[in-house]
Enzyme design. Structure first.
Site, short mmCIF file in Angstrom:
data_model
loop_
_atom_site.label_atom_id
_atom_site.label_comp_id
_atom_site.label_asym_id
_atom_site.label_seq_id
_atom_site.Cartn_x
_atom_site.Cartn_y
_atom_site.Cartn_z
N ARG A 93 14.53 55.08 -26.48
CA ARG A 93 14.86 55.60 -25.17
C ARG A 93 16.23 56.27 -25.11
O ARG A 93 16.42 57.28 -24.45
CB ARG A 93 14.81 54.41 -24.21
CG ARG A 93 14.97 54.72 -22.81
CD ARG A 93 14.97 53.42 -22.02
NE ARG A 93 15.67 53.61 -20.77
CZ ARG A 93 15.13 54.18 -19.72
NH1 ARG A 93 13.89 54.56 -19.74
NH2 ARG A 93 15.83 54.36 -18.63
N CYS A 117 11.48 50.38 -25.29
CA CYS A 117 10.94 49.03 -25.17
C CYS A 117 9.91 48.96 -24.05
O CYS A 117 10.05 49.64 -23.03
CB CYS A 117 12.05 48.05 -24.84
SG CYS A 117 12.99 47.52 -26.25
N ARG A 122 11.19 51.51 -16.49
CA ARG A 122 12.41 52.15 -16.99
C ARG A 122 12.49 53.66 -16.72
O ARG A 122 12.48 54.47 -17.64
CB ARG A 122 12.59 51.87 -18.49
CG ARG A 122 12.67 50.40 -18.79
CD ARG A 122 12.99 50.13 -20.23
NE ARG A 122 14.42 50.17 -20.48
CZ ARG A 122 14.97 49.86 -21.65
NH1 ARG A 122 14.22 49.54 -22.65
NH2 ARG A 122 16.27 49.90 -21.81
N ASP A 125 15.37 58.51 -13.29
CA ASP A 125 15.71 59.27 -12.08
C ASP A 125 17.22 59.42 -11.88
O ASP A 125 17.69 60.47 -11.45
CB ASP A 125 15.06 58.61 -10.84
CG ASP A 125 15.45 57.15 -10.71
OD1 ASP A 125 15.24 56.39 -11.67
OD2 ASP A 125 15.99 56.75 -9.65
N VAL A 329 17.35 42.29 -14.20
CA VAL A 329 17.62 43.66 -14.66
C VAL A 329 16.33 44.43 -14.93
O VAL A 329 16.16 45.55 -14.48
CB VAL A 329 18.53 43.66 -15.91
CG1 VAL A 329 18.78 45.09 -16.39
CG2 VAL A 329 19.85 42.95 -15.62
C1 UD1 Z 1 20.80 49.64 -21.84
C2 UD1 Z 1 20.74 49.00 -23.21
C3 UD1 Z 1 19.74 47.84 -23.23
C4 UD1 Z 1 20.04 46.86 -22.08
C5 UD1 Z 1 20.19 47.59 -20.75
C6 UD1 Z 1 20.64 46.69 -19.63
C7 UD1 Z 1 21.22 50.85 -24.69
C8 UD1 Z 1 20.73 51.77 -25.76
N1 UD1 Z 1 20.34 49.98 -24.18
O1 UD1 Z 1 19.51 50.19 -21.58
O2 UD1 Z 1 19.84 47.18 -24.48
O3 UD1 Z 1 18.99 45.94 -21.97
O4 UD1 Z 1 21.14 48.66 -20.86
O5 UD1 Z 1 21.84 46.06 -19.94
O6 UD1 Z 1 22.39 50.87 -24.34
N2 UD1 Z 1 16.86 52.39 -14.05
C9 UD1 Z 1 16.31 53.17 -13.06
N3 UD1 Z 1 16.57 54.51 -13.08
C10 UD1 Z 1 17.32 55.11 -14.05
C11 UD1 Z 1 17.87 54.29 -15.05
C12 UD1 Z 1 17.63 52.93 -15.03
O7 UD1 Z 1 15.63 52.68 -12.16
O8 UD1 Z 1 17.49 56.34 -14.02
C13 UD1 Z 1 16.61 50.91 -14.03
C14 UD1 Z 1 15.88 50.39 -15.26
O9 UD1 Z 1 14.48 50.52 -15.09
C15 UD1 Z 1 16.35 48.95 -15.30
C16 UD1 Z 1 17.79 49.02 -14.76
O10 UD1 Z 1 17.88 50.27 -14.09
O11 UD1 Z 1 15.59 48.15 -14.44
C17 UD1 Z 1 18.87 48.96 -15.84
O12 UD1 Z 1 18.60 49.94 -16.82
P1 UD1 Z 1 19.74 50.63 -17.67
O13 UD1 Z 1 21.05 49.95 -17.44
O14 UD1 Z 1 19.69 52.10 -17.44
O15 UD1 Z 1 19.26 50.33 -19.15
P2 UD1 Z 1 19.33 51.25 -20.42
O16 UD1 Z 1 20.53 52.12 -20.35
O17 UD1 Z 1 18.01 51.89 -20.63
#
Ligand code: UD1
Length: 423
Positions: A93, A117, A122, A125, A329
């Site tokens: 991702r 994952c 995930r 937006d 989360v």
């Molecule tokens: C990163 C980490 C991952 C960790 C996660 C949370 C990396 C490569 N991965 O993943 O190991 O588990 O942080 O600590 O650094 N979300 C939205 N919209 C968005 C983006 C995120 O709704 O545009 C939601 C996701 O679905 C999730 C939450 O926000 O429920 C947190 O996600 P995010 O912090 O973005 O995780 P990652 O950056 O993908």
């Protein structure tokens, strides 16, 4: 495909070195696309996710030179294509985040929507909304994001609706080359974001406030090369501390950063561990005792990390007492629970599968298990270490995405783990 065969019952005892942080290294590789000169990232862990990211850069024509110590040198100016294909983005991702740097530096990019994952939907937006606020034109076509900008991106004020690590990193990178000031509000505060900001500043960016909720970026006209060493992997470190605690053992993790694991260390003390800290090491000793169950709620940093939730469930499954673990989360991040139940763990899910109530049992029984997410897989290895008999963990390519030499490191601590090919 390979499996891990684990003979349970050994008490871990020994020392190991923490690897460089996967989540830092994997975002610094796209960050290097912002620079005009070569960027060298050191302390890069040798992991499947890193190889995928390097392969992606290679597919764009970017020259990447890797030496035997995993110093990775990226020559962005050799780029020929501005496309990230589905095949590569779906397996990792974080590779979606090449979009912002390509757009900021070269004015256009086509990047597939990500996979990653299997933990909840995930979405991206927040990433797309942030890039649009910086002036990008974004279209969706055939599962691809096609983005372009007339001239440079423009600084803007952006408020994230939720705490997102990848979203904060992505927009922070793009804003470094934007015209004027960008203020990001409600930012995630994870140490990997601070590490990335430090790396970008070494490249000549002007970023302030990383690690707080407000990050201010003053755009610059160009970025130069730098050499940056990534921080220690706090999730890997935490995983070995939990594994040692679950087995009643002792472990000293060197080249670690105790400041990034404060809450875990508190929780492991609650479980009965004696913990000693140095500037760059953490030593945990359970003195042969069975751990006491821990209760916690996962949330964005500095709260308890979701990436260590599954490992704590494994520890709780053989602990004294009952622990309640609430996941806030990610949705759907309890797949390991069903597998551990097959090993004799007593766990029930409540609150629409957001909370696991774990009632510790004396021993788990080895069983064939599998998981389809990185941290869930390693939690099954911990469960295998504390189980009676043999546990076979299937689909370990998930573990290889995030744990460098996992069986070597655990066997050095006294575990009995073998990697075998599936027949
Ligand atoms: C990163 C980490 C991952 C960790 C996660 C949370 C990396 C490569 N991965 O993943 O190991 O588990 O942080 O600590 O650094 N979300 C939205 N919209 C968005 C983006 C995120 O709704 O545009 C939601 C996701 O679905 C999730 C939450 O926000 O429920 C947190 O996600 P995010 O912090 O973005 O995780 P990652 O950056 O993908």
């Amino acid at each position: 495909m390979e499996r891990l065969l684990i003979e349970g019952g050994s008490r871990l005892d020994g020392e190991l070195r923490a690897s460089g942080a996967k989540n830092s290294a994997s975002i610094m590789l796209p960050a290097a696309l912002l620079a005009d000169d070569p960027v060298t990232i050191s302390n890069v862990p040798h992991l499947r996710d890193i190889t995928t990211m390097i392969e992606l850069l290679g597919s764009m024509g970017v020259e990447v030179v890797i030496d035997e110590k995993m110093n990775v040198e990226i020559h962005a100016n050799s780029i020929k294509r501005f496309t990230a294909p589905y095949d590569l983005v779906k397996t990792m991702r974080a590779s979606f985040t090449v979009l912002g740097p390509l757009l900021a530096h070269y004015g256009h990019a086509e990047v597939s929507l990500p996979g990653g994952c299997a933990i909840g939907p995930r979405p991206v937006d927040q990433h797309l909304r942030g890039l649009e606020a910086l002036g990008a034109q974004i279209e969706m076509e055939d599962g691809y994001v096609k983005a372009s900008v007339n001239g440079r991106l423009k600084g803007a004020r952006i408020y994230f609706d939720i705490s997102t690590v990848g979203g904060t990193e992505h927009i922070m990178m793009a804003a470094t080359l934007a015209d004027g000031e960008t203020v990001l509000e409600n930012c995630a505060r994870e140490p990997e974001i601070v590490d990335l900001a430090n790396c970008l500043n070494e490249m000549g960016a002007n970023i302030e406030g990383a690690g707080t909720e407000i990050i201010t970026i003053n755009g610059v006209g160009s970025l130069k090369g730098c050499t940056h060493k990534v921080i220690a992997d706090r999730v890997e470190t935490g995983t070995y501390l939990i594994a040692a605690a679950a087995t009643g053992g002792r472990v000293k993790v060197r080249d670690a950063n105790p400041d990034h694991l404060e809450l875990l260390i508190e929780k492991l003390k609650e479980a009965g561990a004696a913990v000693n800290l140095g500037e760059d090491w953490i030593e945990l000793d359970m003195q042969g005792k069975r751990p006491k169950a821990i209760s916690l709620v996962t949330a964005p940093y500095p709260a308890f990390p979701t990436d260590l939730q599954a490992q704590i469930i494994a520890l709780n499954s053989i602990a004294e007492g009952t622990g309640t673990i609430k996941e806030t989360v990610f949705e759907n991040r309890f797949m390991h629970v069903h597998e551990m139940t097959r090993m004799g763990a007593r766990i029930r899910l409540e609150g629409n599968n957001t909370t696991a109530i774990v009632e510790g049992v004396d021993r788990l029984q080895g069983a064939p298990v599998m998981a389809n997410d990185l941290r869930a897989s390693v939690s099954l290895v911990i469960a295998g270490l504390v189980a009676e008999g043999t546990t076979v963990v299937d689909r370990i390519y998930h573990i290889d995405r995030g744990y460098e030499q996992v069986e070597e490191k655990l066997n050095n601590l006294g575990a009995n783990i073998q990697r075998v090919a599936n027949v």
